[in-house]
Design a protein around this motif. Structure first.
Motif, PDB file in Angstrom:
ATOM      1  N   TRP A  92     -58.469  22.151   2.153  1.00  0.00           N
ATOM      2  CA  TRP A  92     -58.249  21.927   3.586  1.00  0.00           C
ATOM      3  C   TRP A  92     -59.413  21.146   4.193  1.00  0.00           C
ATOM      4  O   TRP A  92     -60.572  21.379   3.877  1.00  0.00           O
ATOM      5  CB  TRP A  92     -58.114  23.270   4.311  1.00  0.00           C
ATOM      6  N   TRP A 139     -67.091  30.150  16.569  1.00  0.00           N
ATOM      7  CA  TRP A 139     -65.986  29.608  15.782  1.00  0.00           C
ATOM      8  C   TRP A 139     -66.354  28.300  15.120  1.00  0.00           C
ATOM      9  O   TRP A 139     -67.046  27.453  15.695  1.00  0.00           O
ATOM     10  CB  TRP A 139     -64.762  29.382  16.671  1.00  0.00           C
ATOM     11  N   ALA A 143     -64.122  25.406  12.605  1.00  0.00           N
ATOM     12  CA  ALA A 143     -62.780  25.119  12.092  1.00  0.00           C
ATOM     13  C   ALA A 143     -62.646  25.465  10.610  1.00  0.00           C
ATOM     14  O   ALA A 143     -61.581  25.889  10.157  1.00  0.00           O
ATOM     15  CB  ALA A 143     -62.448  23.637  12.315  1.00  0.00           C
ATOM     16  N   GLY A 177     -64.014  29.635  10.447  1.00  0.00           N
ATOM     17  CA  GLY A 177     -63.456  30.605  11.388  1.00  0.00           C
ATOM     18  C   GLY A 177     -64.560  31.288  12.189  1.00  0.00           C
ATOM     19  O   GLY A 177     -65.541  30.664  12.574  1.00  0.00           O
ATOM     20  N   HIS A 197     -65.281  33.481   7.902  1.00  0.00           N
ATOM     21  CA  HIS A 197     -63.910  34.012   7.854  1.00  0.00           C
ATOM     22  C   HIS A 197     -63.828  35.440   8.381  1.00  0.00           C
ATOM     23  O   HIS A 197     -62.956  36.217   7.963  1.00  0.00           O
ATOM     24  CB  HIS A 197     -63.334  33.940   6.426  1.00  0.00           C
ATOM     25  N   SER A 252     -60.090  34.387   9.046  1.00  0.00           N
ATOM     26  CA  SER A 252     -60.071  33.392  10.111  1.00  0.00           C
ATOM     27  C   SER A 252     -60.531  32.033   9.593  1.00  0.00           C
ATOM     28  O   SER A 252     -61.288  31.928   8.634  1.00  0.00           O
ATOM     29  CB  SER A 252     -60.964  33.844  11.274  1.00  0.00           C
ATOM     30  N   TYR A 263     -59.735  27.467   9.147  1.00  0.00           N
ATOM     31  CA  TYR A 263     -58.788  26.422   8.757  1.00  0.00           C
ATOM     32  C   TYR A 263     -57.862  26.063   9.917  1.00  0.00           C
ATOM     33  O   TYR A 263     -56.651  25.892   9.735  1.00  0.00           O
ATOM     34  CB  TYR A 263     -57.971  26.834   7.537  1.00  0.00           C
ATOM     35  N   GLY A 264     -58.431  25.945  11.109  1.00  0.00           N
ATOM     36  CA  GLY A 264     -57.611  25.565  12.246  1.00  0.00           C
ATOM     37  C   GLY A 264     -58.328  25.757  13.566  1.00  0.00           C
ATOM     38  O   GLY A 264     -59.551  25.879  13.619  1.00  0.00           O
ATOM     39  N   ARG A 265     -57.565  25.789  14.646  1.00  0.00           N
ATOM     40  CA  ARG A 265     -58.117  25.971  15.982  1.00  0.00           C
ATOM     41  C   ARG A 265     -58.653  27.384  16.154  1.00  0.00           C
ATOM     42  O   ARG A 265     -58.309  28.286  15.382  1.00  0.00           O
ATOM     43  CB  ARG A 265     -57.034  25.693  17.020  1.00  0.00           C
ATOM     44  N   THR A 298     -57.268  30.944  14.662  1.00  0.00           N
ATOM     45  CA  THR A 298     -56.387  30.807  13.503  1.00  0.00           C
ATOM     46  C   THR A 298     -56.719  31.877  12.454  1.00  0.00           C
ATOM     47  O   THR A 298     -57.874  32.063  12.086  1.00  0.00           O
ATOM     48  CB  THR A 298     -56.536  29.413  12.863  1.00  0.00           C
ATOM     49  N   GLN A 299     -55.704  32.578  11.980  1.00  0.00           N
ATOM     50  CA  GLN A 299     -55.887  33.650  11.005  1.00  0.00           C
ATOM     51  C   GLN A 299     -54.824  33.556   9.918  1.00  0.00           C
ATOM     52  O   GLN A 299     -53.749  33.004  10.115  1.00  0.00           O
ATOM     53  CB  GLN A 299     -55.735  35.022  11.694  1.00  0.00           C
ATOM     54  N   LYS A 324     -54.484  32.169   6.797  1.00  0.00           N
ATOM     55  CA  LYS A 324     -54.126  31.052   5.911  1.00  0.00           C
ATOM     56  C   LYS A 324     -54.585  31.288   4.471  1.00  0.00           C
ATOM     57  O   LYS A 324     -54.346  30.449   3.601  1.00  0.00           O
ATOM     58  CB  LYS A 324     -54.714  29.743   6.444  1.00  0.00           C
TER      59      LYS A 324
END
Length: 338
Positions: A206, A238, A240, A243, A260, A286, A288-290, A293-294, A296
């Motif tokens: 990712w 945070w 990205a 997490g 995470h 957490s 891998y995203g905005r 995000t949890q 994944k």
């Protein structure tokens, strides 16, 4: 003088790099006698420079971390009490024809930083008292107030990261009021269910092509995550990739990265001082995203360690450290039951 660029570059090195191994284990080999010698040296320099001994200790510790990270360009005797290194030109003065000058008067004339810290009338850059006093005196030129010292650090190192490190070390020494802060802890409770293996250098999918810069410790959601060291909370929030993550800087100038997380301990905030075994957050999935995000990937703690070299920051494989801390903690628990 002592110019260290503030440019930030990340390097990834395998843990078998000798410099990395030395950096992580150096203070564990320091005996009580050496700490006593350092304390006496710091108190002596504090009286002569007008600085708090904690501040003198912090300057010396930052210098020591740089000397350990650059042993070829900053050679320090194994028996040295101080970690300070000053180049010949900085010590004697750029235009001084006597590169090994030890006369305080001529050094001053050529605007070198060398000073006589021992009171023997000689400014010897290989002597602990002289070297540490000379650097302390340079830093204290602007005054002894906290803001003045920060300016003095900047004018000596020309590096905002160096200023931050020294001030963090001051906080640690003042909080605990001792030099020996070398203890460590495994980041998860040993009684919890967890598993880990070396995942250093594995490819990541990712966020573009990149490699894994730490060790993943798989555990259930909500398992407490503990600080592995004495240190200062340098980063919290945070990211990205990571997490909810937290970063802690220790006295060896190592940045401990916990990612995470499902959340943080409610009392933890940036700038806080922590100790080994103190709960700082909880295992999650957490990233891998905005923000927020949890899920994944399976819940786990990503643990990484980065070493500040002044010019660069580099990561190394923390797996051997984790195994060692796990063994030491198990051994301590077994001993306490007998």
């Amino acid at each position: 003088m002592a110019c260290v660029s503030s440019a930030f570059v990340l390097f990834l090195l395998p843990f078998d790099d000798l410099g990395a191994m030395a950096a992580t284990s150096a203070d564990k080999s320091v005996d009580t006698g050496m700490y006593e010698k350092r304390r006496l040296l710091y108190e002596s320099i504090a009286l002569k420079s007008g600085l708090d001994w904690h501040f003198v200790a912090a300057i010396d510790q930052y210098e020591r971390t740089m000397s350990r990270a650059h042993p070829k360009t900053r050679p320090i005797s194994e028996n040295a009490v101080s970690g300070v290194y000053v180049t010949e030109s900085d010590w004697s003065g750029d235009l001084n024809p006597e590169t090994n000058d030890s006369n305080p008067s001529s050094i001053r004339f050529f605007r070198g930083i060398g000073r006589d810290g021992s009171g023997d009338g000689v400014a010897d850059r290989r002597k602990d008292e002289d070297a540490l006093f000379s650097v302390a005196a340079q830093v204290a030129k602007q005054g002894s107030a906290e803001d003045d010292l920060a300016i003095g650090l900047w004018e000596y190192y020309h590096n905002t990261r160096a200023v931050q490190r020294v001030m963090q070390f001051v906080m640690l020494y003042r909080h605990f009021d001792r030099l020996d802060l070398s203890g460590n802890a495994f980041p998860l409770p040993l009684e919890s269910t967890y598993s880990f293996r070396s995942t250093w250098g594995n490819s990541r999918g990712w966020g573009g092509k990149r490699i894994h810069e730490g060790t993943d410790i798989f555990a259930n959601y909500g398992v407490p995550v503990k600080s592995t060291c004495y240190g200062v909370v340098e980063m919290k929030g945070w990211n990205a990739f990571g997490g909810w993550r937290i970063g802690i800087r220790d006295l060896n100038n190592l940045y401990h990265y916990y990612a995470h997380l499902s959340g943080f301990d409610k009392k933890i905030k940036m700038g806080d001082i922590v100790r080994p075994g103190q709960v700082i957050g909880y295992v999650g999935s957490s990233g891998y995203g905005r923000p927020g995000t949890q899920g994944k990937f399976p819940p786990h703690l990503h643990y990484g360690v980065y070493r500040d070299r002044g010019l660069v920051e580099w990561a190394f494989d923390p797996y051997p450290l984790l195994r060692r801390w796990e063994r030491e903690e198990l051994k301590s628990l077994k001993a306490s039951k007998h």
